[in-house]
Write a protein that holds these residues in place. Sequence first.
Motif, PDB file in Angstrom:
ATOM      1  N   ILE A 448      40.777  52.946  52.796  1.00 21.35           N
ATOM      2  CA  ILE A 448      40.335  51.550  52.763  1.00 21.35           C
ATOM      3  C   ILE A 448      39.514  51.411  51.493  1.00 21.35           C
ATOM      4  CG2 ILE A 448      39.034  49.774  53.986  1.00 21.35           C
ATOM      5  CD1 ILE A 448      39.556  51.386  56.555  1.00 21.35           C
ATOM      6  N   MET A 449      40.097  50.816  50.500  1.00 18.21           N
ATOM      7  CA  MET A 449      39.584  50.904  49.145  1.00 18.21           C
ATOM      8  C   MET A 449      39.284  49.516  48.594  1.00 18.21           C
ATOM      9  SD  MET A 449      38.965  52.723  46.414  1.00 18.21           S
ATOM     10  CE  MET A 449      39.807  54.282  46.668  1.00 18.21           C
ATOM     11  N   THR A 450      38.144  49.390  47.917  1.00 16.27           N
ATOM     12  CA  THR A 450      37.801  48.162  47.201  1.00 16.27           C
ATOM     13  C   THR A 450      37.628  48.489  45.727  1.00 16.27           C
ATOM     14  OG1 THR A 450      36.694  47.242  49.140  1.00 16.27           O
ATOM     15  CG2 THR A 450      36.155  46.277  47.003  1.00 16.27           C
ATOM     16  N   LEU A 451      38.432  47.840  44.874  1.00 18.81           N
ATOM     17  CA  LEU A 451      38.340  48.023  43.429  1.00 18.81           C
ATOM     18  C   LEU A 451      38.039  46.669  42.799  1.00 18.81           C
ATOM     19  CD1 LEU A 451      40.691  50.163  44.500  1.00 18.81           C
ATOM     20  CD2 LEU A 451      40.813  50.668  42.069  1.00 18.81           C
ATOM     21  N   ILE A 452      36.850  46.557  42.230  1.00 20.90           N
ATOM     22  CA  ILE A 452      36.405  45.275  41.676  1.00 20.90           C
ATOM     23  C   ILE A 452      35.824  45.492  40.279  1.00 20.90           C
ATOM     24  CG2 ILE A 452      34.860  43.311  41.987  1.00 20.90           C
ATOM     25  CD1 ILE A 452      34.853  43.851  44.957  1.00 20.90           C
ATOM     26  N   THR A 475      41.588  46.351  48.581  1.00 19.39           N
ATOM     27  CA  THR A 475      41.188  45.093  47.954  1.00 19.39           C
ATOM     28  C   THR A 475      41.044  45.349  46.466  1.00 19.39           C
ATOM     29  OG1 THR A 475      40.013  44.376  49.939  1.00 19.39           O
ATOM     30  CG2 THR A 475      39.434  43.299  47.866  1.00 19.39           C
ATOM     31  N   VAL A 476      41.870  44.689  45.658  1.00 15.56           N
ATOM     32  CA  VAL A 476      41.892  44.911  44.213  1.00 15.56           C
ATOM     33  C   VAL A 476      41.688  43.555  43.545  1.00 15.56           C
ATOM     34  CG1 VAL A 476      43.214  45.813  42.284  1.00 15.56           C
ATOM     35  CG2 VAL A 476      43.469  46.855  44.552  1.00 15.56           C
ATOM     36  N   VAL A 477      40.495  43.360  42.955  1.00 17.88           N
ATOM     37  CA  VAL A 477      40.107  42.033  42.465  1.00 17.88           C
ATOM     38  C   VAL A 477      39.430  42.164  41.100  1.00 17.88           C
ATOM     39  CG1 VAL A 477      38.728  39.972  42.939  1.00 17.88           C
ATOM     40  CG2 VAL A 477      39.782  41.226  44.826  1.00 17.88           C
ATOM     41  N   ASN A 478      39.827  41.261  40.157  1.00 23.96           N
ATOM     42  CA  ASN A 478      39.110  41.073  38.891  1.00 23.96           C
ATOM     43  C   ASN A 478      39.067  42.319  38.013  1.00 23.96           C
ATOM     44  OD1 ASN A 478      38.517  38.349  39.368  1.00 23.96           O
ATOM     45  ND2 ASN A 478      36.662  38.885  40.516  1.00 23.96           N
TER      46      ASN A 478
END
Length: 993
Positions: A448-452, A475-478
Amino acid sequence: MHDPIEIANDVELAAVANSGTGAPNDPYIIAGWNITGSPTHGIYISVTTKHFRIENCWINSSNEHGIFVDNVATGTTSIVNNTCINNGEYGKHGISLINSSFSTLTNNTCNNYYHGIFLWDSSFSTLTNNTCNSNTRSGIRLDSSGSSTLINNTCNSNERGIILSESSSSTIINNICNDNDEEGIFLWDSSFSTLTNNICNDNDEEGILLENSGSSTLINNTCNNNRWFGIFLWDSSFSTLTNNICNDNDEEGIRLDNSGSSTITNNTCNSNTRSGIFLDHSDSSTLTNNTCTNNGVGISLDNSSFSTVANNTCINNYYEGIEVSDSDSVTLTNNICNDTNFRGIILYDSDSSTLINNTCTNNGNGIDLWNSSSLIFTNNTCSNNDRFGIWLDPRCFGSTLSKNTCDRNGMTGILISGGRMGCGDPGPLTLTNNSFIDNGISLECTPIMTLINNTFVNGGLSFEAESKEQFLSCTVVNNTVNNLPLGYFENLTDYTVSDPYGQLLLINCNNTIVKNQHCSNVSIGIALYYCHDSQLVNNTCINNEDGIYLFNSSSSTLVKNTCNDNGKHGISLEHSSSSTVANNTCTNNSWWGIYLYFSKFSTIINNSFINNAFYFEIPDKSSKEEFFSFTVENNTVNGLPLGYFENLTDKTIIEPYGQLILVNCNKTIVKNQHCSNVSIGIALYYCHENQLVNNTVTNNSRQGFFLERSDYNVLSKNKVENNIENGISFSMSNYCTISSNNISTNLLNGIFIEKSDGCSISNNSIDNNKHNGIFISNSSTIVISENFITNNSRYGVEFEPISEDGTITGNSISYNHGYGIYMGFRCSNIDVFWNNFTRNNFAGRSQAFDSYWSGTTHSKNEFSYNYWDDWTTPDNDNDGFVDSSYSIEGGANNQDEYPRADLFPSTLNTTTTTSDIQTGTSTMITTPEQGAVESFEEIVQTVIAILLLVTVSSTGIILGKRVAKPYIREQLKKRKKKDTSETLRILIDMTDN
């Protein structure tokens, strides 16, 4: 000469000693006496109250102490400039003080006793400039004598130099304690002590050991070249170690066990075999400004939670700069960990830790984080490492990596992978505001990964996952790639992606069109995961690792894309069946232009390949029919047709092709092809009884020839050079023949054979390959004969598990950098005879290696009648054989019993004739006229020829036995020569397989 002195009160002191100046108030002095051969103590004084001074006495007391002071008044004793010598018997001391506090011992020499100087219950004493060497136990020992001071003493070559037991608050300064059998200085149960400027080198255990002696201070001590540790604290918490030098010790420079809340600062710990500094079960410690270079590990913490490691320099260590294990809530800040072989910093099983502003460059990996949750990881620099900037285990739950710099690492900036431990139950993880130049983020496990807000320049994001759900958990944002957005799309349907992106990743998007993208200098230009019925049209993907990559994305169409100069594949389809790849241009990709893995029923049509080509791979357990599921038409390779043939029989292929792939083609001749600068030059799958003759396969990015599940084939008179992997590679391809080929300068093996029985390798020139000349694995009944195998970078011939029942004969094996022949584990019943071995493994002890022979379930490998240029004399009976056997290195303890004294002629004179290599073809063997007596060499040559025929023809096996045995037995009756019968018996046994 003076008699021994025994004084038991003040009256006896006044009667024996001289008056003044014993101070204070000038009482008594004993000076200048020579007491030799005393049956008791040299000087014994007890129960006095007056001050006295023992000075400049020479005492050789063979039975008791040299000077013994017992229970005198506090502060009344001065012992100065005396020499005490003894034979070191148990319990005898040079100078011994009991219950005599505030004493002074200065400039005394006490050698060859049990203890040189011994104080018990004599606190607040001062010992200065004493020399105590070669004593059986210790140079100086203090028991229950706290608050004492030891300055400028020399205690060398004892069992221990200085011992303090239950003597707290003592001061030990400027002492020299070298070459002792155990420790230089040992404190037990002596807390609050201070050790300063001591030199403790070359001791057989520790330089300085403190046990149960907490709250001590060690400053400016030098502890080098000790057998175990430079400084070792055990159960000694709240201690301070500052400015110590601990170099070249066989274990650790500084080690603390169960010594928490300690401070270790400004120490130098270099070139220690294991660690510069090692803490075990030492919580809440602080390590700052230490220099630890050229150790196994610079700084190591094990079970030492709540510790701080800051501003240390750990460079050029072999394994890790800093290693932290099972240590929660550790803080690592501003450390420099460069130039290690493995990792700058490794953290495992250490939750809630913080890593800030560390620099880890030019290591194998910059920082490894394993199974450590809730980490704070900020502003670290992990650049220019050989493999990964950061290797992050997906089980680092709840961790945040922010504002880190990971530039120009050899493989990737951040790798998220469980390695051999697997992914487990990954995530969640957050990566934010990190920067990457010339590499990116690679997810082999997708938690469960968030890349911002991450920034990529000439890098990007690559994925692997075990399920669609794992892909969709991110979640891959910006994020930006090369100053364009990183396009990350999920769950689109009937959508067209045409806006420009630096990199494009689609997950679970169906009936989607991707067009007109320019994705260059990233990890993967365009990647689709679980996307069906998609179209990729007119995209350009240049200088990536992979240009276009599809995973589990069936029924896709890829048209008019340009995929050039990528590090692996131009276009790669994995588990993406029923796709169409048409009218694409794939140039100068390092591995393959178009690569299909388990993507059956796909169509490859009208594509142009330059300096790469087409390749497909199907798992071992797949059915034969899956190899026939592709449609491959009208493609070109280097301006020539891509030759893709199925189901040919009795055909000859002579028209020129840029690359040639045959599937289920039998009794076909392939000749005069030039297949170079592609991936695999010529490949055969399920092809039997074919001949590949006079072809040139050079400079290919993978293999020259590749045969899989293809039996009874002949490769002859081919030129096989400069291929990036193996020149010729066989897998599950039995009874094939490799003869009269030139095989050289391939970057792995000249010939690679695995799981392929009954193959023959003869009359080839195999030279200058960068690994082995010939590599055989898990293959039986291989015959290697009459080849020139020379100057290969590893071994001439290597057999690896499980290979058996082979024959190596008549070869010239020379100038290979390693062994001429290497027999690996579980290689058995391989016969090596009548070969010439010249200058192989020149720096070693043997030109051959045989590692294993079970002795029960397998037959031993046999070496006989070979020429070894390092073993040619003596031959005193001039019979052509060296008079002693040649030893073969390895666990089999093998040997050539009859090494030849001179070279064996390389070319066989025996004539053999076969019309073709096909099952059932008749075979002729030319043998001497009846009654002729051949030379021994001629007999062996004939048997070699028979063995070769046995190998390649099923009918020849029967014929070989029938012809060979009667012929050899007839010769045995006519000849009487050393060892002939034994040798020929072995040769007969070879035909009995």
